[in-house]
Motif scaffolding. Structure first.
Motif, mmCIF file in Angstrom:
data_model
loop_
_atom_site.group_PDB
_atom_site.id
_atom_site.type_symbol
_atom_site.label_atom_id
_atom_site.label_comp_id
_atom_site.label_asym_id
_atom_site.label_seq_id
_atom_site.Cartn_x
_atom_site.Cartn_y
_atom_site.Cartn_z
ATOM 1 N N ARG A 72 0.804 -1.217 0.000
ATOM 2 C CA ARG A 72 0.000 0.000 0.000
ATOM 3 C C ARG A 72 0.848 1.284 0.000
ATOM 4 O O ARG A 72 1.960 1.313 0.518
ATOM 5 C CB ARG A 72 -0.925 0.015 1.229
ATOM 6 N N HIS A 73 0.273 2.319 -0.578
ATOM 7 C CA HIS A 73 0.847 3.660 -0.469
ATOM 8 C C HIS A 73 0.320 4.314 0.811
ATOM 9 O O HIS A 73 -0.743 3.933 1.336
ATOM 10 C CB HIS A 73 0.447 4.512 -1.666
ATOM 11 N N LEU A 74 1.051 5.317 1.285
ATOM 12 C CA LEU A 74 0.625 6.079 2.452
ATOM 13 C C LEU A 74 0.168 7.469 2.029
ATOM 14 O O LEU A 74 0.521 7.961 0.952
ATOM 15 C CB LEU A 74 1.780 6.197 3.449
ATOM 16 N N LYS A 75 -0.604 8.119 2.873
ATOM 17 C CA LYS A 75 -1.039 9.490 2.622
ATOM 18 C C LYS A 75 0.162 10.420 2.528
ATOM 19 O O LYS A 75 1.184 10.218 3.199
ATOM 20 C CB LYS A 75 -1.941 9.974 3.762
ATOM 21 N N ASP A 76 0.034 11.450 1.711
ATOM 22 C CA ASP A 76 1.077 12.464 1.635
ATOM 23 C C ASP A 76 1.301 13.078 3.014
ATOM 24 O O ASP A 76 0.347 13.357 3.745
ATOM 25 C CB ASP A 76 0.668 13.570 0.659
ATOM 26 N N GLY A 77 2.555 13.284 3.358
ATOM 27 C CA GLY A 77 2.888 13.903 4.633
ATOM 28 C C GLY A 77 2.996 12.948 5.790
ATOM 29 O O GLY A 77 3.351 13.350 6.903
ATOM 30 N N THR A 78 2.691 11.663 5.560
ATOM 31 C CA THR A 78 2.737 10.669 6.638
ATOM 32 C C THR A 78 4.163 10.404 7.101
ATOM 33 O O THR A 78 4.384 10.057 8.266
ATOM 34 C CB THR A 78 2.090 9.348 6.168
ATOM 35 N N ARG A 79 5.138 10.552 6.199
ATOM 36 C CA ARG A 79 6.540 10.312 6.533
ATOM 37 C C ARG A 79 7.358 11.569 6.230
ATOM 38 O O ARG A 79 8.013 11.686 5.203
ATOM 39 C CB ARG A 79 7.090 9.111 5.742
ATOM 40 N N PRO A 80 7.319 12.573 7.136
ATOM 41 C CA PRO A 80 8.104 13.802 6.919
ATOM 42 C C PRO A 80 9.602 13.521 6.982
ATOM 43 O O PRO A 80 10.035 12.525 7.562
ATOM 44 C CB PRO A 80 7.661 14.704 8.078
ATOM 45 N N PHE A 81 10.403 14.401 6.388
ATOM 46 C CA PHE A 81 11.845 14.209 6.395
ATOM 47 C C PHE A 81 12.566 15.545 6.278
ATOM 48 O O PHE A 81 12.011 16.538 5.823
ATOM 49 C CB PHE A 81 12.274 13.282 5.258
ATOM 50 N N ASP A 82 13.835 15.555 6.701
ATOM 51 C CA ASP A 82 14.697 16.724 6.607
ATOM 52 C C ASP A 82 15.289 16.764 5.204
ATOM 53 O O ASP A 82 16.013 15.853 4.811
ATOM 54 C CB ASP A 82 15.803 16.622 7.663
ATOM 55 N N ASN A 102 22.070 15.296 5.303
ATOM 56 C CA ASN A 102 21.423 14.372 6.227
ATOM 57 C C ASN A 102 20.847 13.176 5.466
ATOM 58 O O ASN A 102 20.083 13.337 4.513
ATOM 59 C CB ASN A 102 20.323 15.081 7.006
ATOM 60 N N ILE A 103 21.216 11.970 5.926
ATOM 61 C CA ILE A 103 20.793 10.726 5.291
ATOM 62 C C ILE A 103 19.617 10.169 6.094
ATOM 63 O O ILE A 103 19.699 10.062 7.321
ATOM 64 C CB ILE A 103 21.942 9.687 5.283
ATOM 65 N N VAL A 104 18.534 9.814 5.413
ATOM 66 C CA VAL A 104 17.330 9.374 6.114
ATOM 67 C C VAL A 104 17.125 7.867 5.948
ATOM 68 O O VAL A 104 17.696 7.229 5.066
ATOM 69 C CB VAL A 104 16.083 10.134 5.622
ATOM 70 N N SER A 105 16.281 7.322 6.817
ATOM 71 C CA SER A 105 15.966 5.898 6.716
ATOM 72 C C SER A 105 15.238 5.617 5.408
ATOM 73 O O SER A 105 14.291 6.327 5.056
ATOM 74 C CB SER A 105 15.092 5.457 7.896
ATOM 75 N N PRO A 106 15.634 4.570 4.694
ATOM 76 C CA PRO A 106 14.974 4.247 3.422
ATOM 77 C C PRO A 106 13.679 3.465 3.572
ATOM 78 O O PRO A 106 12.945 3.294 2.610
ATOM 79 C CB PRO A 106 16.023 3.386 2.718
ATOM 80 N N ALA A 107 13.401 2.970 4.794
ATOM 81 C CA ALA A 107 12.244 2.089 4.975
ATOM 82 C C ALA A 107 11.756 2.142 6.410
ATOM 83 O O ALA A 107 12.492 2.528 7.313
ATOM 84 C CB ALA A 107 12.609 0.649 4.609
ATOM 85 N N ASP A 108 10.500 1.754 6.600
ATOM 86 C CA ASP A 108 10.002 1.464 7.939
ATOM 87 C C ASP A 108 10.586 0.120 8.361
ATOM 88 O O ASP A 108 10.633 -0.824 7.557
ATOM 89 C CB ASP A 108 8.471 1.332 7.934
ATOM 90 N N GLY A 109 11.002 -0.007 9.606
ATOM 91 C CA GLY A 109 11.517 -1.295 10.048
ATOM 92 C C GLY A 109 12.289 -1.195 11.338
ATOM 93 O O GLY A 109 12.129 -0.244 12.110
ATOM 94 N N VAL A 138 10.474 5.490 7.574
ATOM 95 C CA VAL A 138 10.990 6.154 6.385
ATOM 96 C C VAL A 138 11.101 7.653 6.647
ATOM 97 O O VAL A 138 10.155 8.275 7.144
ATOM 98 C CB VAL A 138 10.054 5.911 5.181
ATOM 99 N N GLY A 139 12.238 8.231 6.320
ATOM 100 C CA GLY A 139 12.419 9.672 6.439
ATOM 101 C C GLY A 139 13.027 10.138 7.742
ATOM 102 O O GLY A 139 13.486 11.272 7.836
ATOM 103 N N GLN A 140 13.018 9.278 8.765
ATOM 104 C CA GLN A 140 13.642 9.670 10.024
ATOM 105 C C GLN A 140 15.159 9.677 9.869
ATOM 106 O O GLN A 140 15.716 8.977 9.026
ATOM 107 C CB GLN A 140 13.222 8.725 11.142
#
Length: 303
Positions: free
Chosen positions: A97-107, A112-119, A289-291
């Protein structure tokens, strides 16, 4: 007798430890910890037959009935879904599934390197030449995981992000760059659960996997690896060439537990302190994702 010690994960947002809910935990412990792995290895883990059949079923409309029970059992947040659960034509549509826009904010800062996935993430700030050991007593090495690209990453850094069935299963680019090489490897389909990792199979060197080399302005060239696992119908890469943007979708996994591995060159990145501390204590950290995952090391900081 099987070791029933629970898997402890640190929730990054609260700082609290929790015991992970494992789908099919009794089965995994039986397969890997009760002396059955040798018997089952060829049938289940070194053949794609069972996973292919599972993938076919999860792609079919007959699997829709599993959606409600998975949401309930795994406590999945329906609010994040881009589409209502009733709209999915199969379990795999729901799983990817896709997530709603804005669900995974990021810098958006390029350094700055962000997490590529939830996990659940483990980080290794410096490899022992080519070796990393997620589980004590069972080292893995990048020469076997990346047989034609490992020399770029000797004494480098590595992050493992392990996805569970409850997670959002699309993965993204952690920073901007350009794809310069990619390759697929056929292989086994061992579970990526820590129960299996602690029992001896070389998940990262033997499992089905894909890798992509990505050249960047700030951290040199890094390698992005998707590792397949038991029950994974497919690794689907939706972006395979050209320039990529930070948090752009790279691809998705169909049903099953799966893993993303990022491998960095020596002295290019510095992982976030909380991830280093938790990993050093032997605990995975729940990440989204994005953290924040790491930051580029300035040239003046390199030793």
């Amino acid at each position: 007798m099987a070791n029933s010690t629970p898997i402890t994960v640190i929730d990054r947002e609260t700082g609290k430890a929790f015991h992970e809910k494992i789908l099919g935990e009794k089965w995994i412990r039986w397969a890997y910890q009760d002396g059955n792995a040798t018997t089952l290895e060829s049938l289940l883990f070194r053949s794609s037959l069972i996973s292919t059949l599972m993938g076919w079923w999860y792609d079919s409309p007959f699997s829709k009935g599993k959606i409600d029970s998975a949401i309930h059992e795994l406590e999945i947040n329906e609010w994040e879904f881009a589409s209502p659960k009733e709209s999915y034509g199969s379990f795999n549509e729901f799983f990817a599934r896709h997530l709603k826009d804005g669900t995974r904010p990021f810098d958006p800062a390029p350094e700055n390197i962000v997490s590529p996935a939830d996990g659940r993430v483990l980080v290794f700030p410096k490899l022992d030449e080519d070796t990393f050991a997620p589980v004590k007593g069972h080292p893995f090495n990048i020469r076997k995981m990346l047989p034609v690209a490992s020399e770029h990453f000797i004494n480098g850094s590595l992050a493992i992000i392990r996805l569970c069935p409850a997670d959002y299963h699309r993965y993204h680019f952690p920073c901007a760059g350009k794809i310069v090489q990619s390759r697929d490897f056929a292989g086994a389909l061992h579970s990526v659960n820590p129960i299996a990792l602690g029992s001896g199979p070389d998940v990262f060197g033997e499992n089905k996997r894909s890798y992509t080399m990505i050249q960047t302005p700030n951290i040199g060239t890094y390698c992005y690896v998707e590792v397949g696992a038991f029950g994974v119908g497919s690794i689907i890469n939706t972006k395979t060439d050209g320039s990529v943007q930070k948090m752009e979708e790279k691809g998705y996994f169909k049903f099953g537990g799966s893993t993303v591995v990022l491998v960095f060159e020596q002295n290019k990145i510095r992982f976030s302190e909380d991830l280093i501390a938790n990993s050093a204590a032997g605990h995975e950290t729940l990440i989204k994702v994005g953290q924040p995952l790491a930051s580029a090391i300035e040239k003046t900081d390199k030793k």
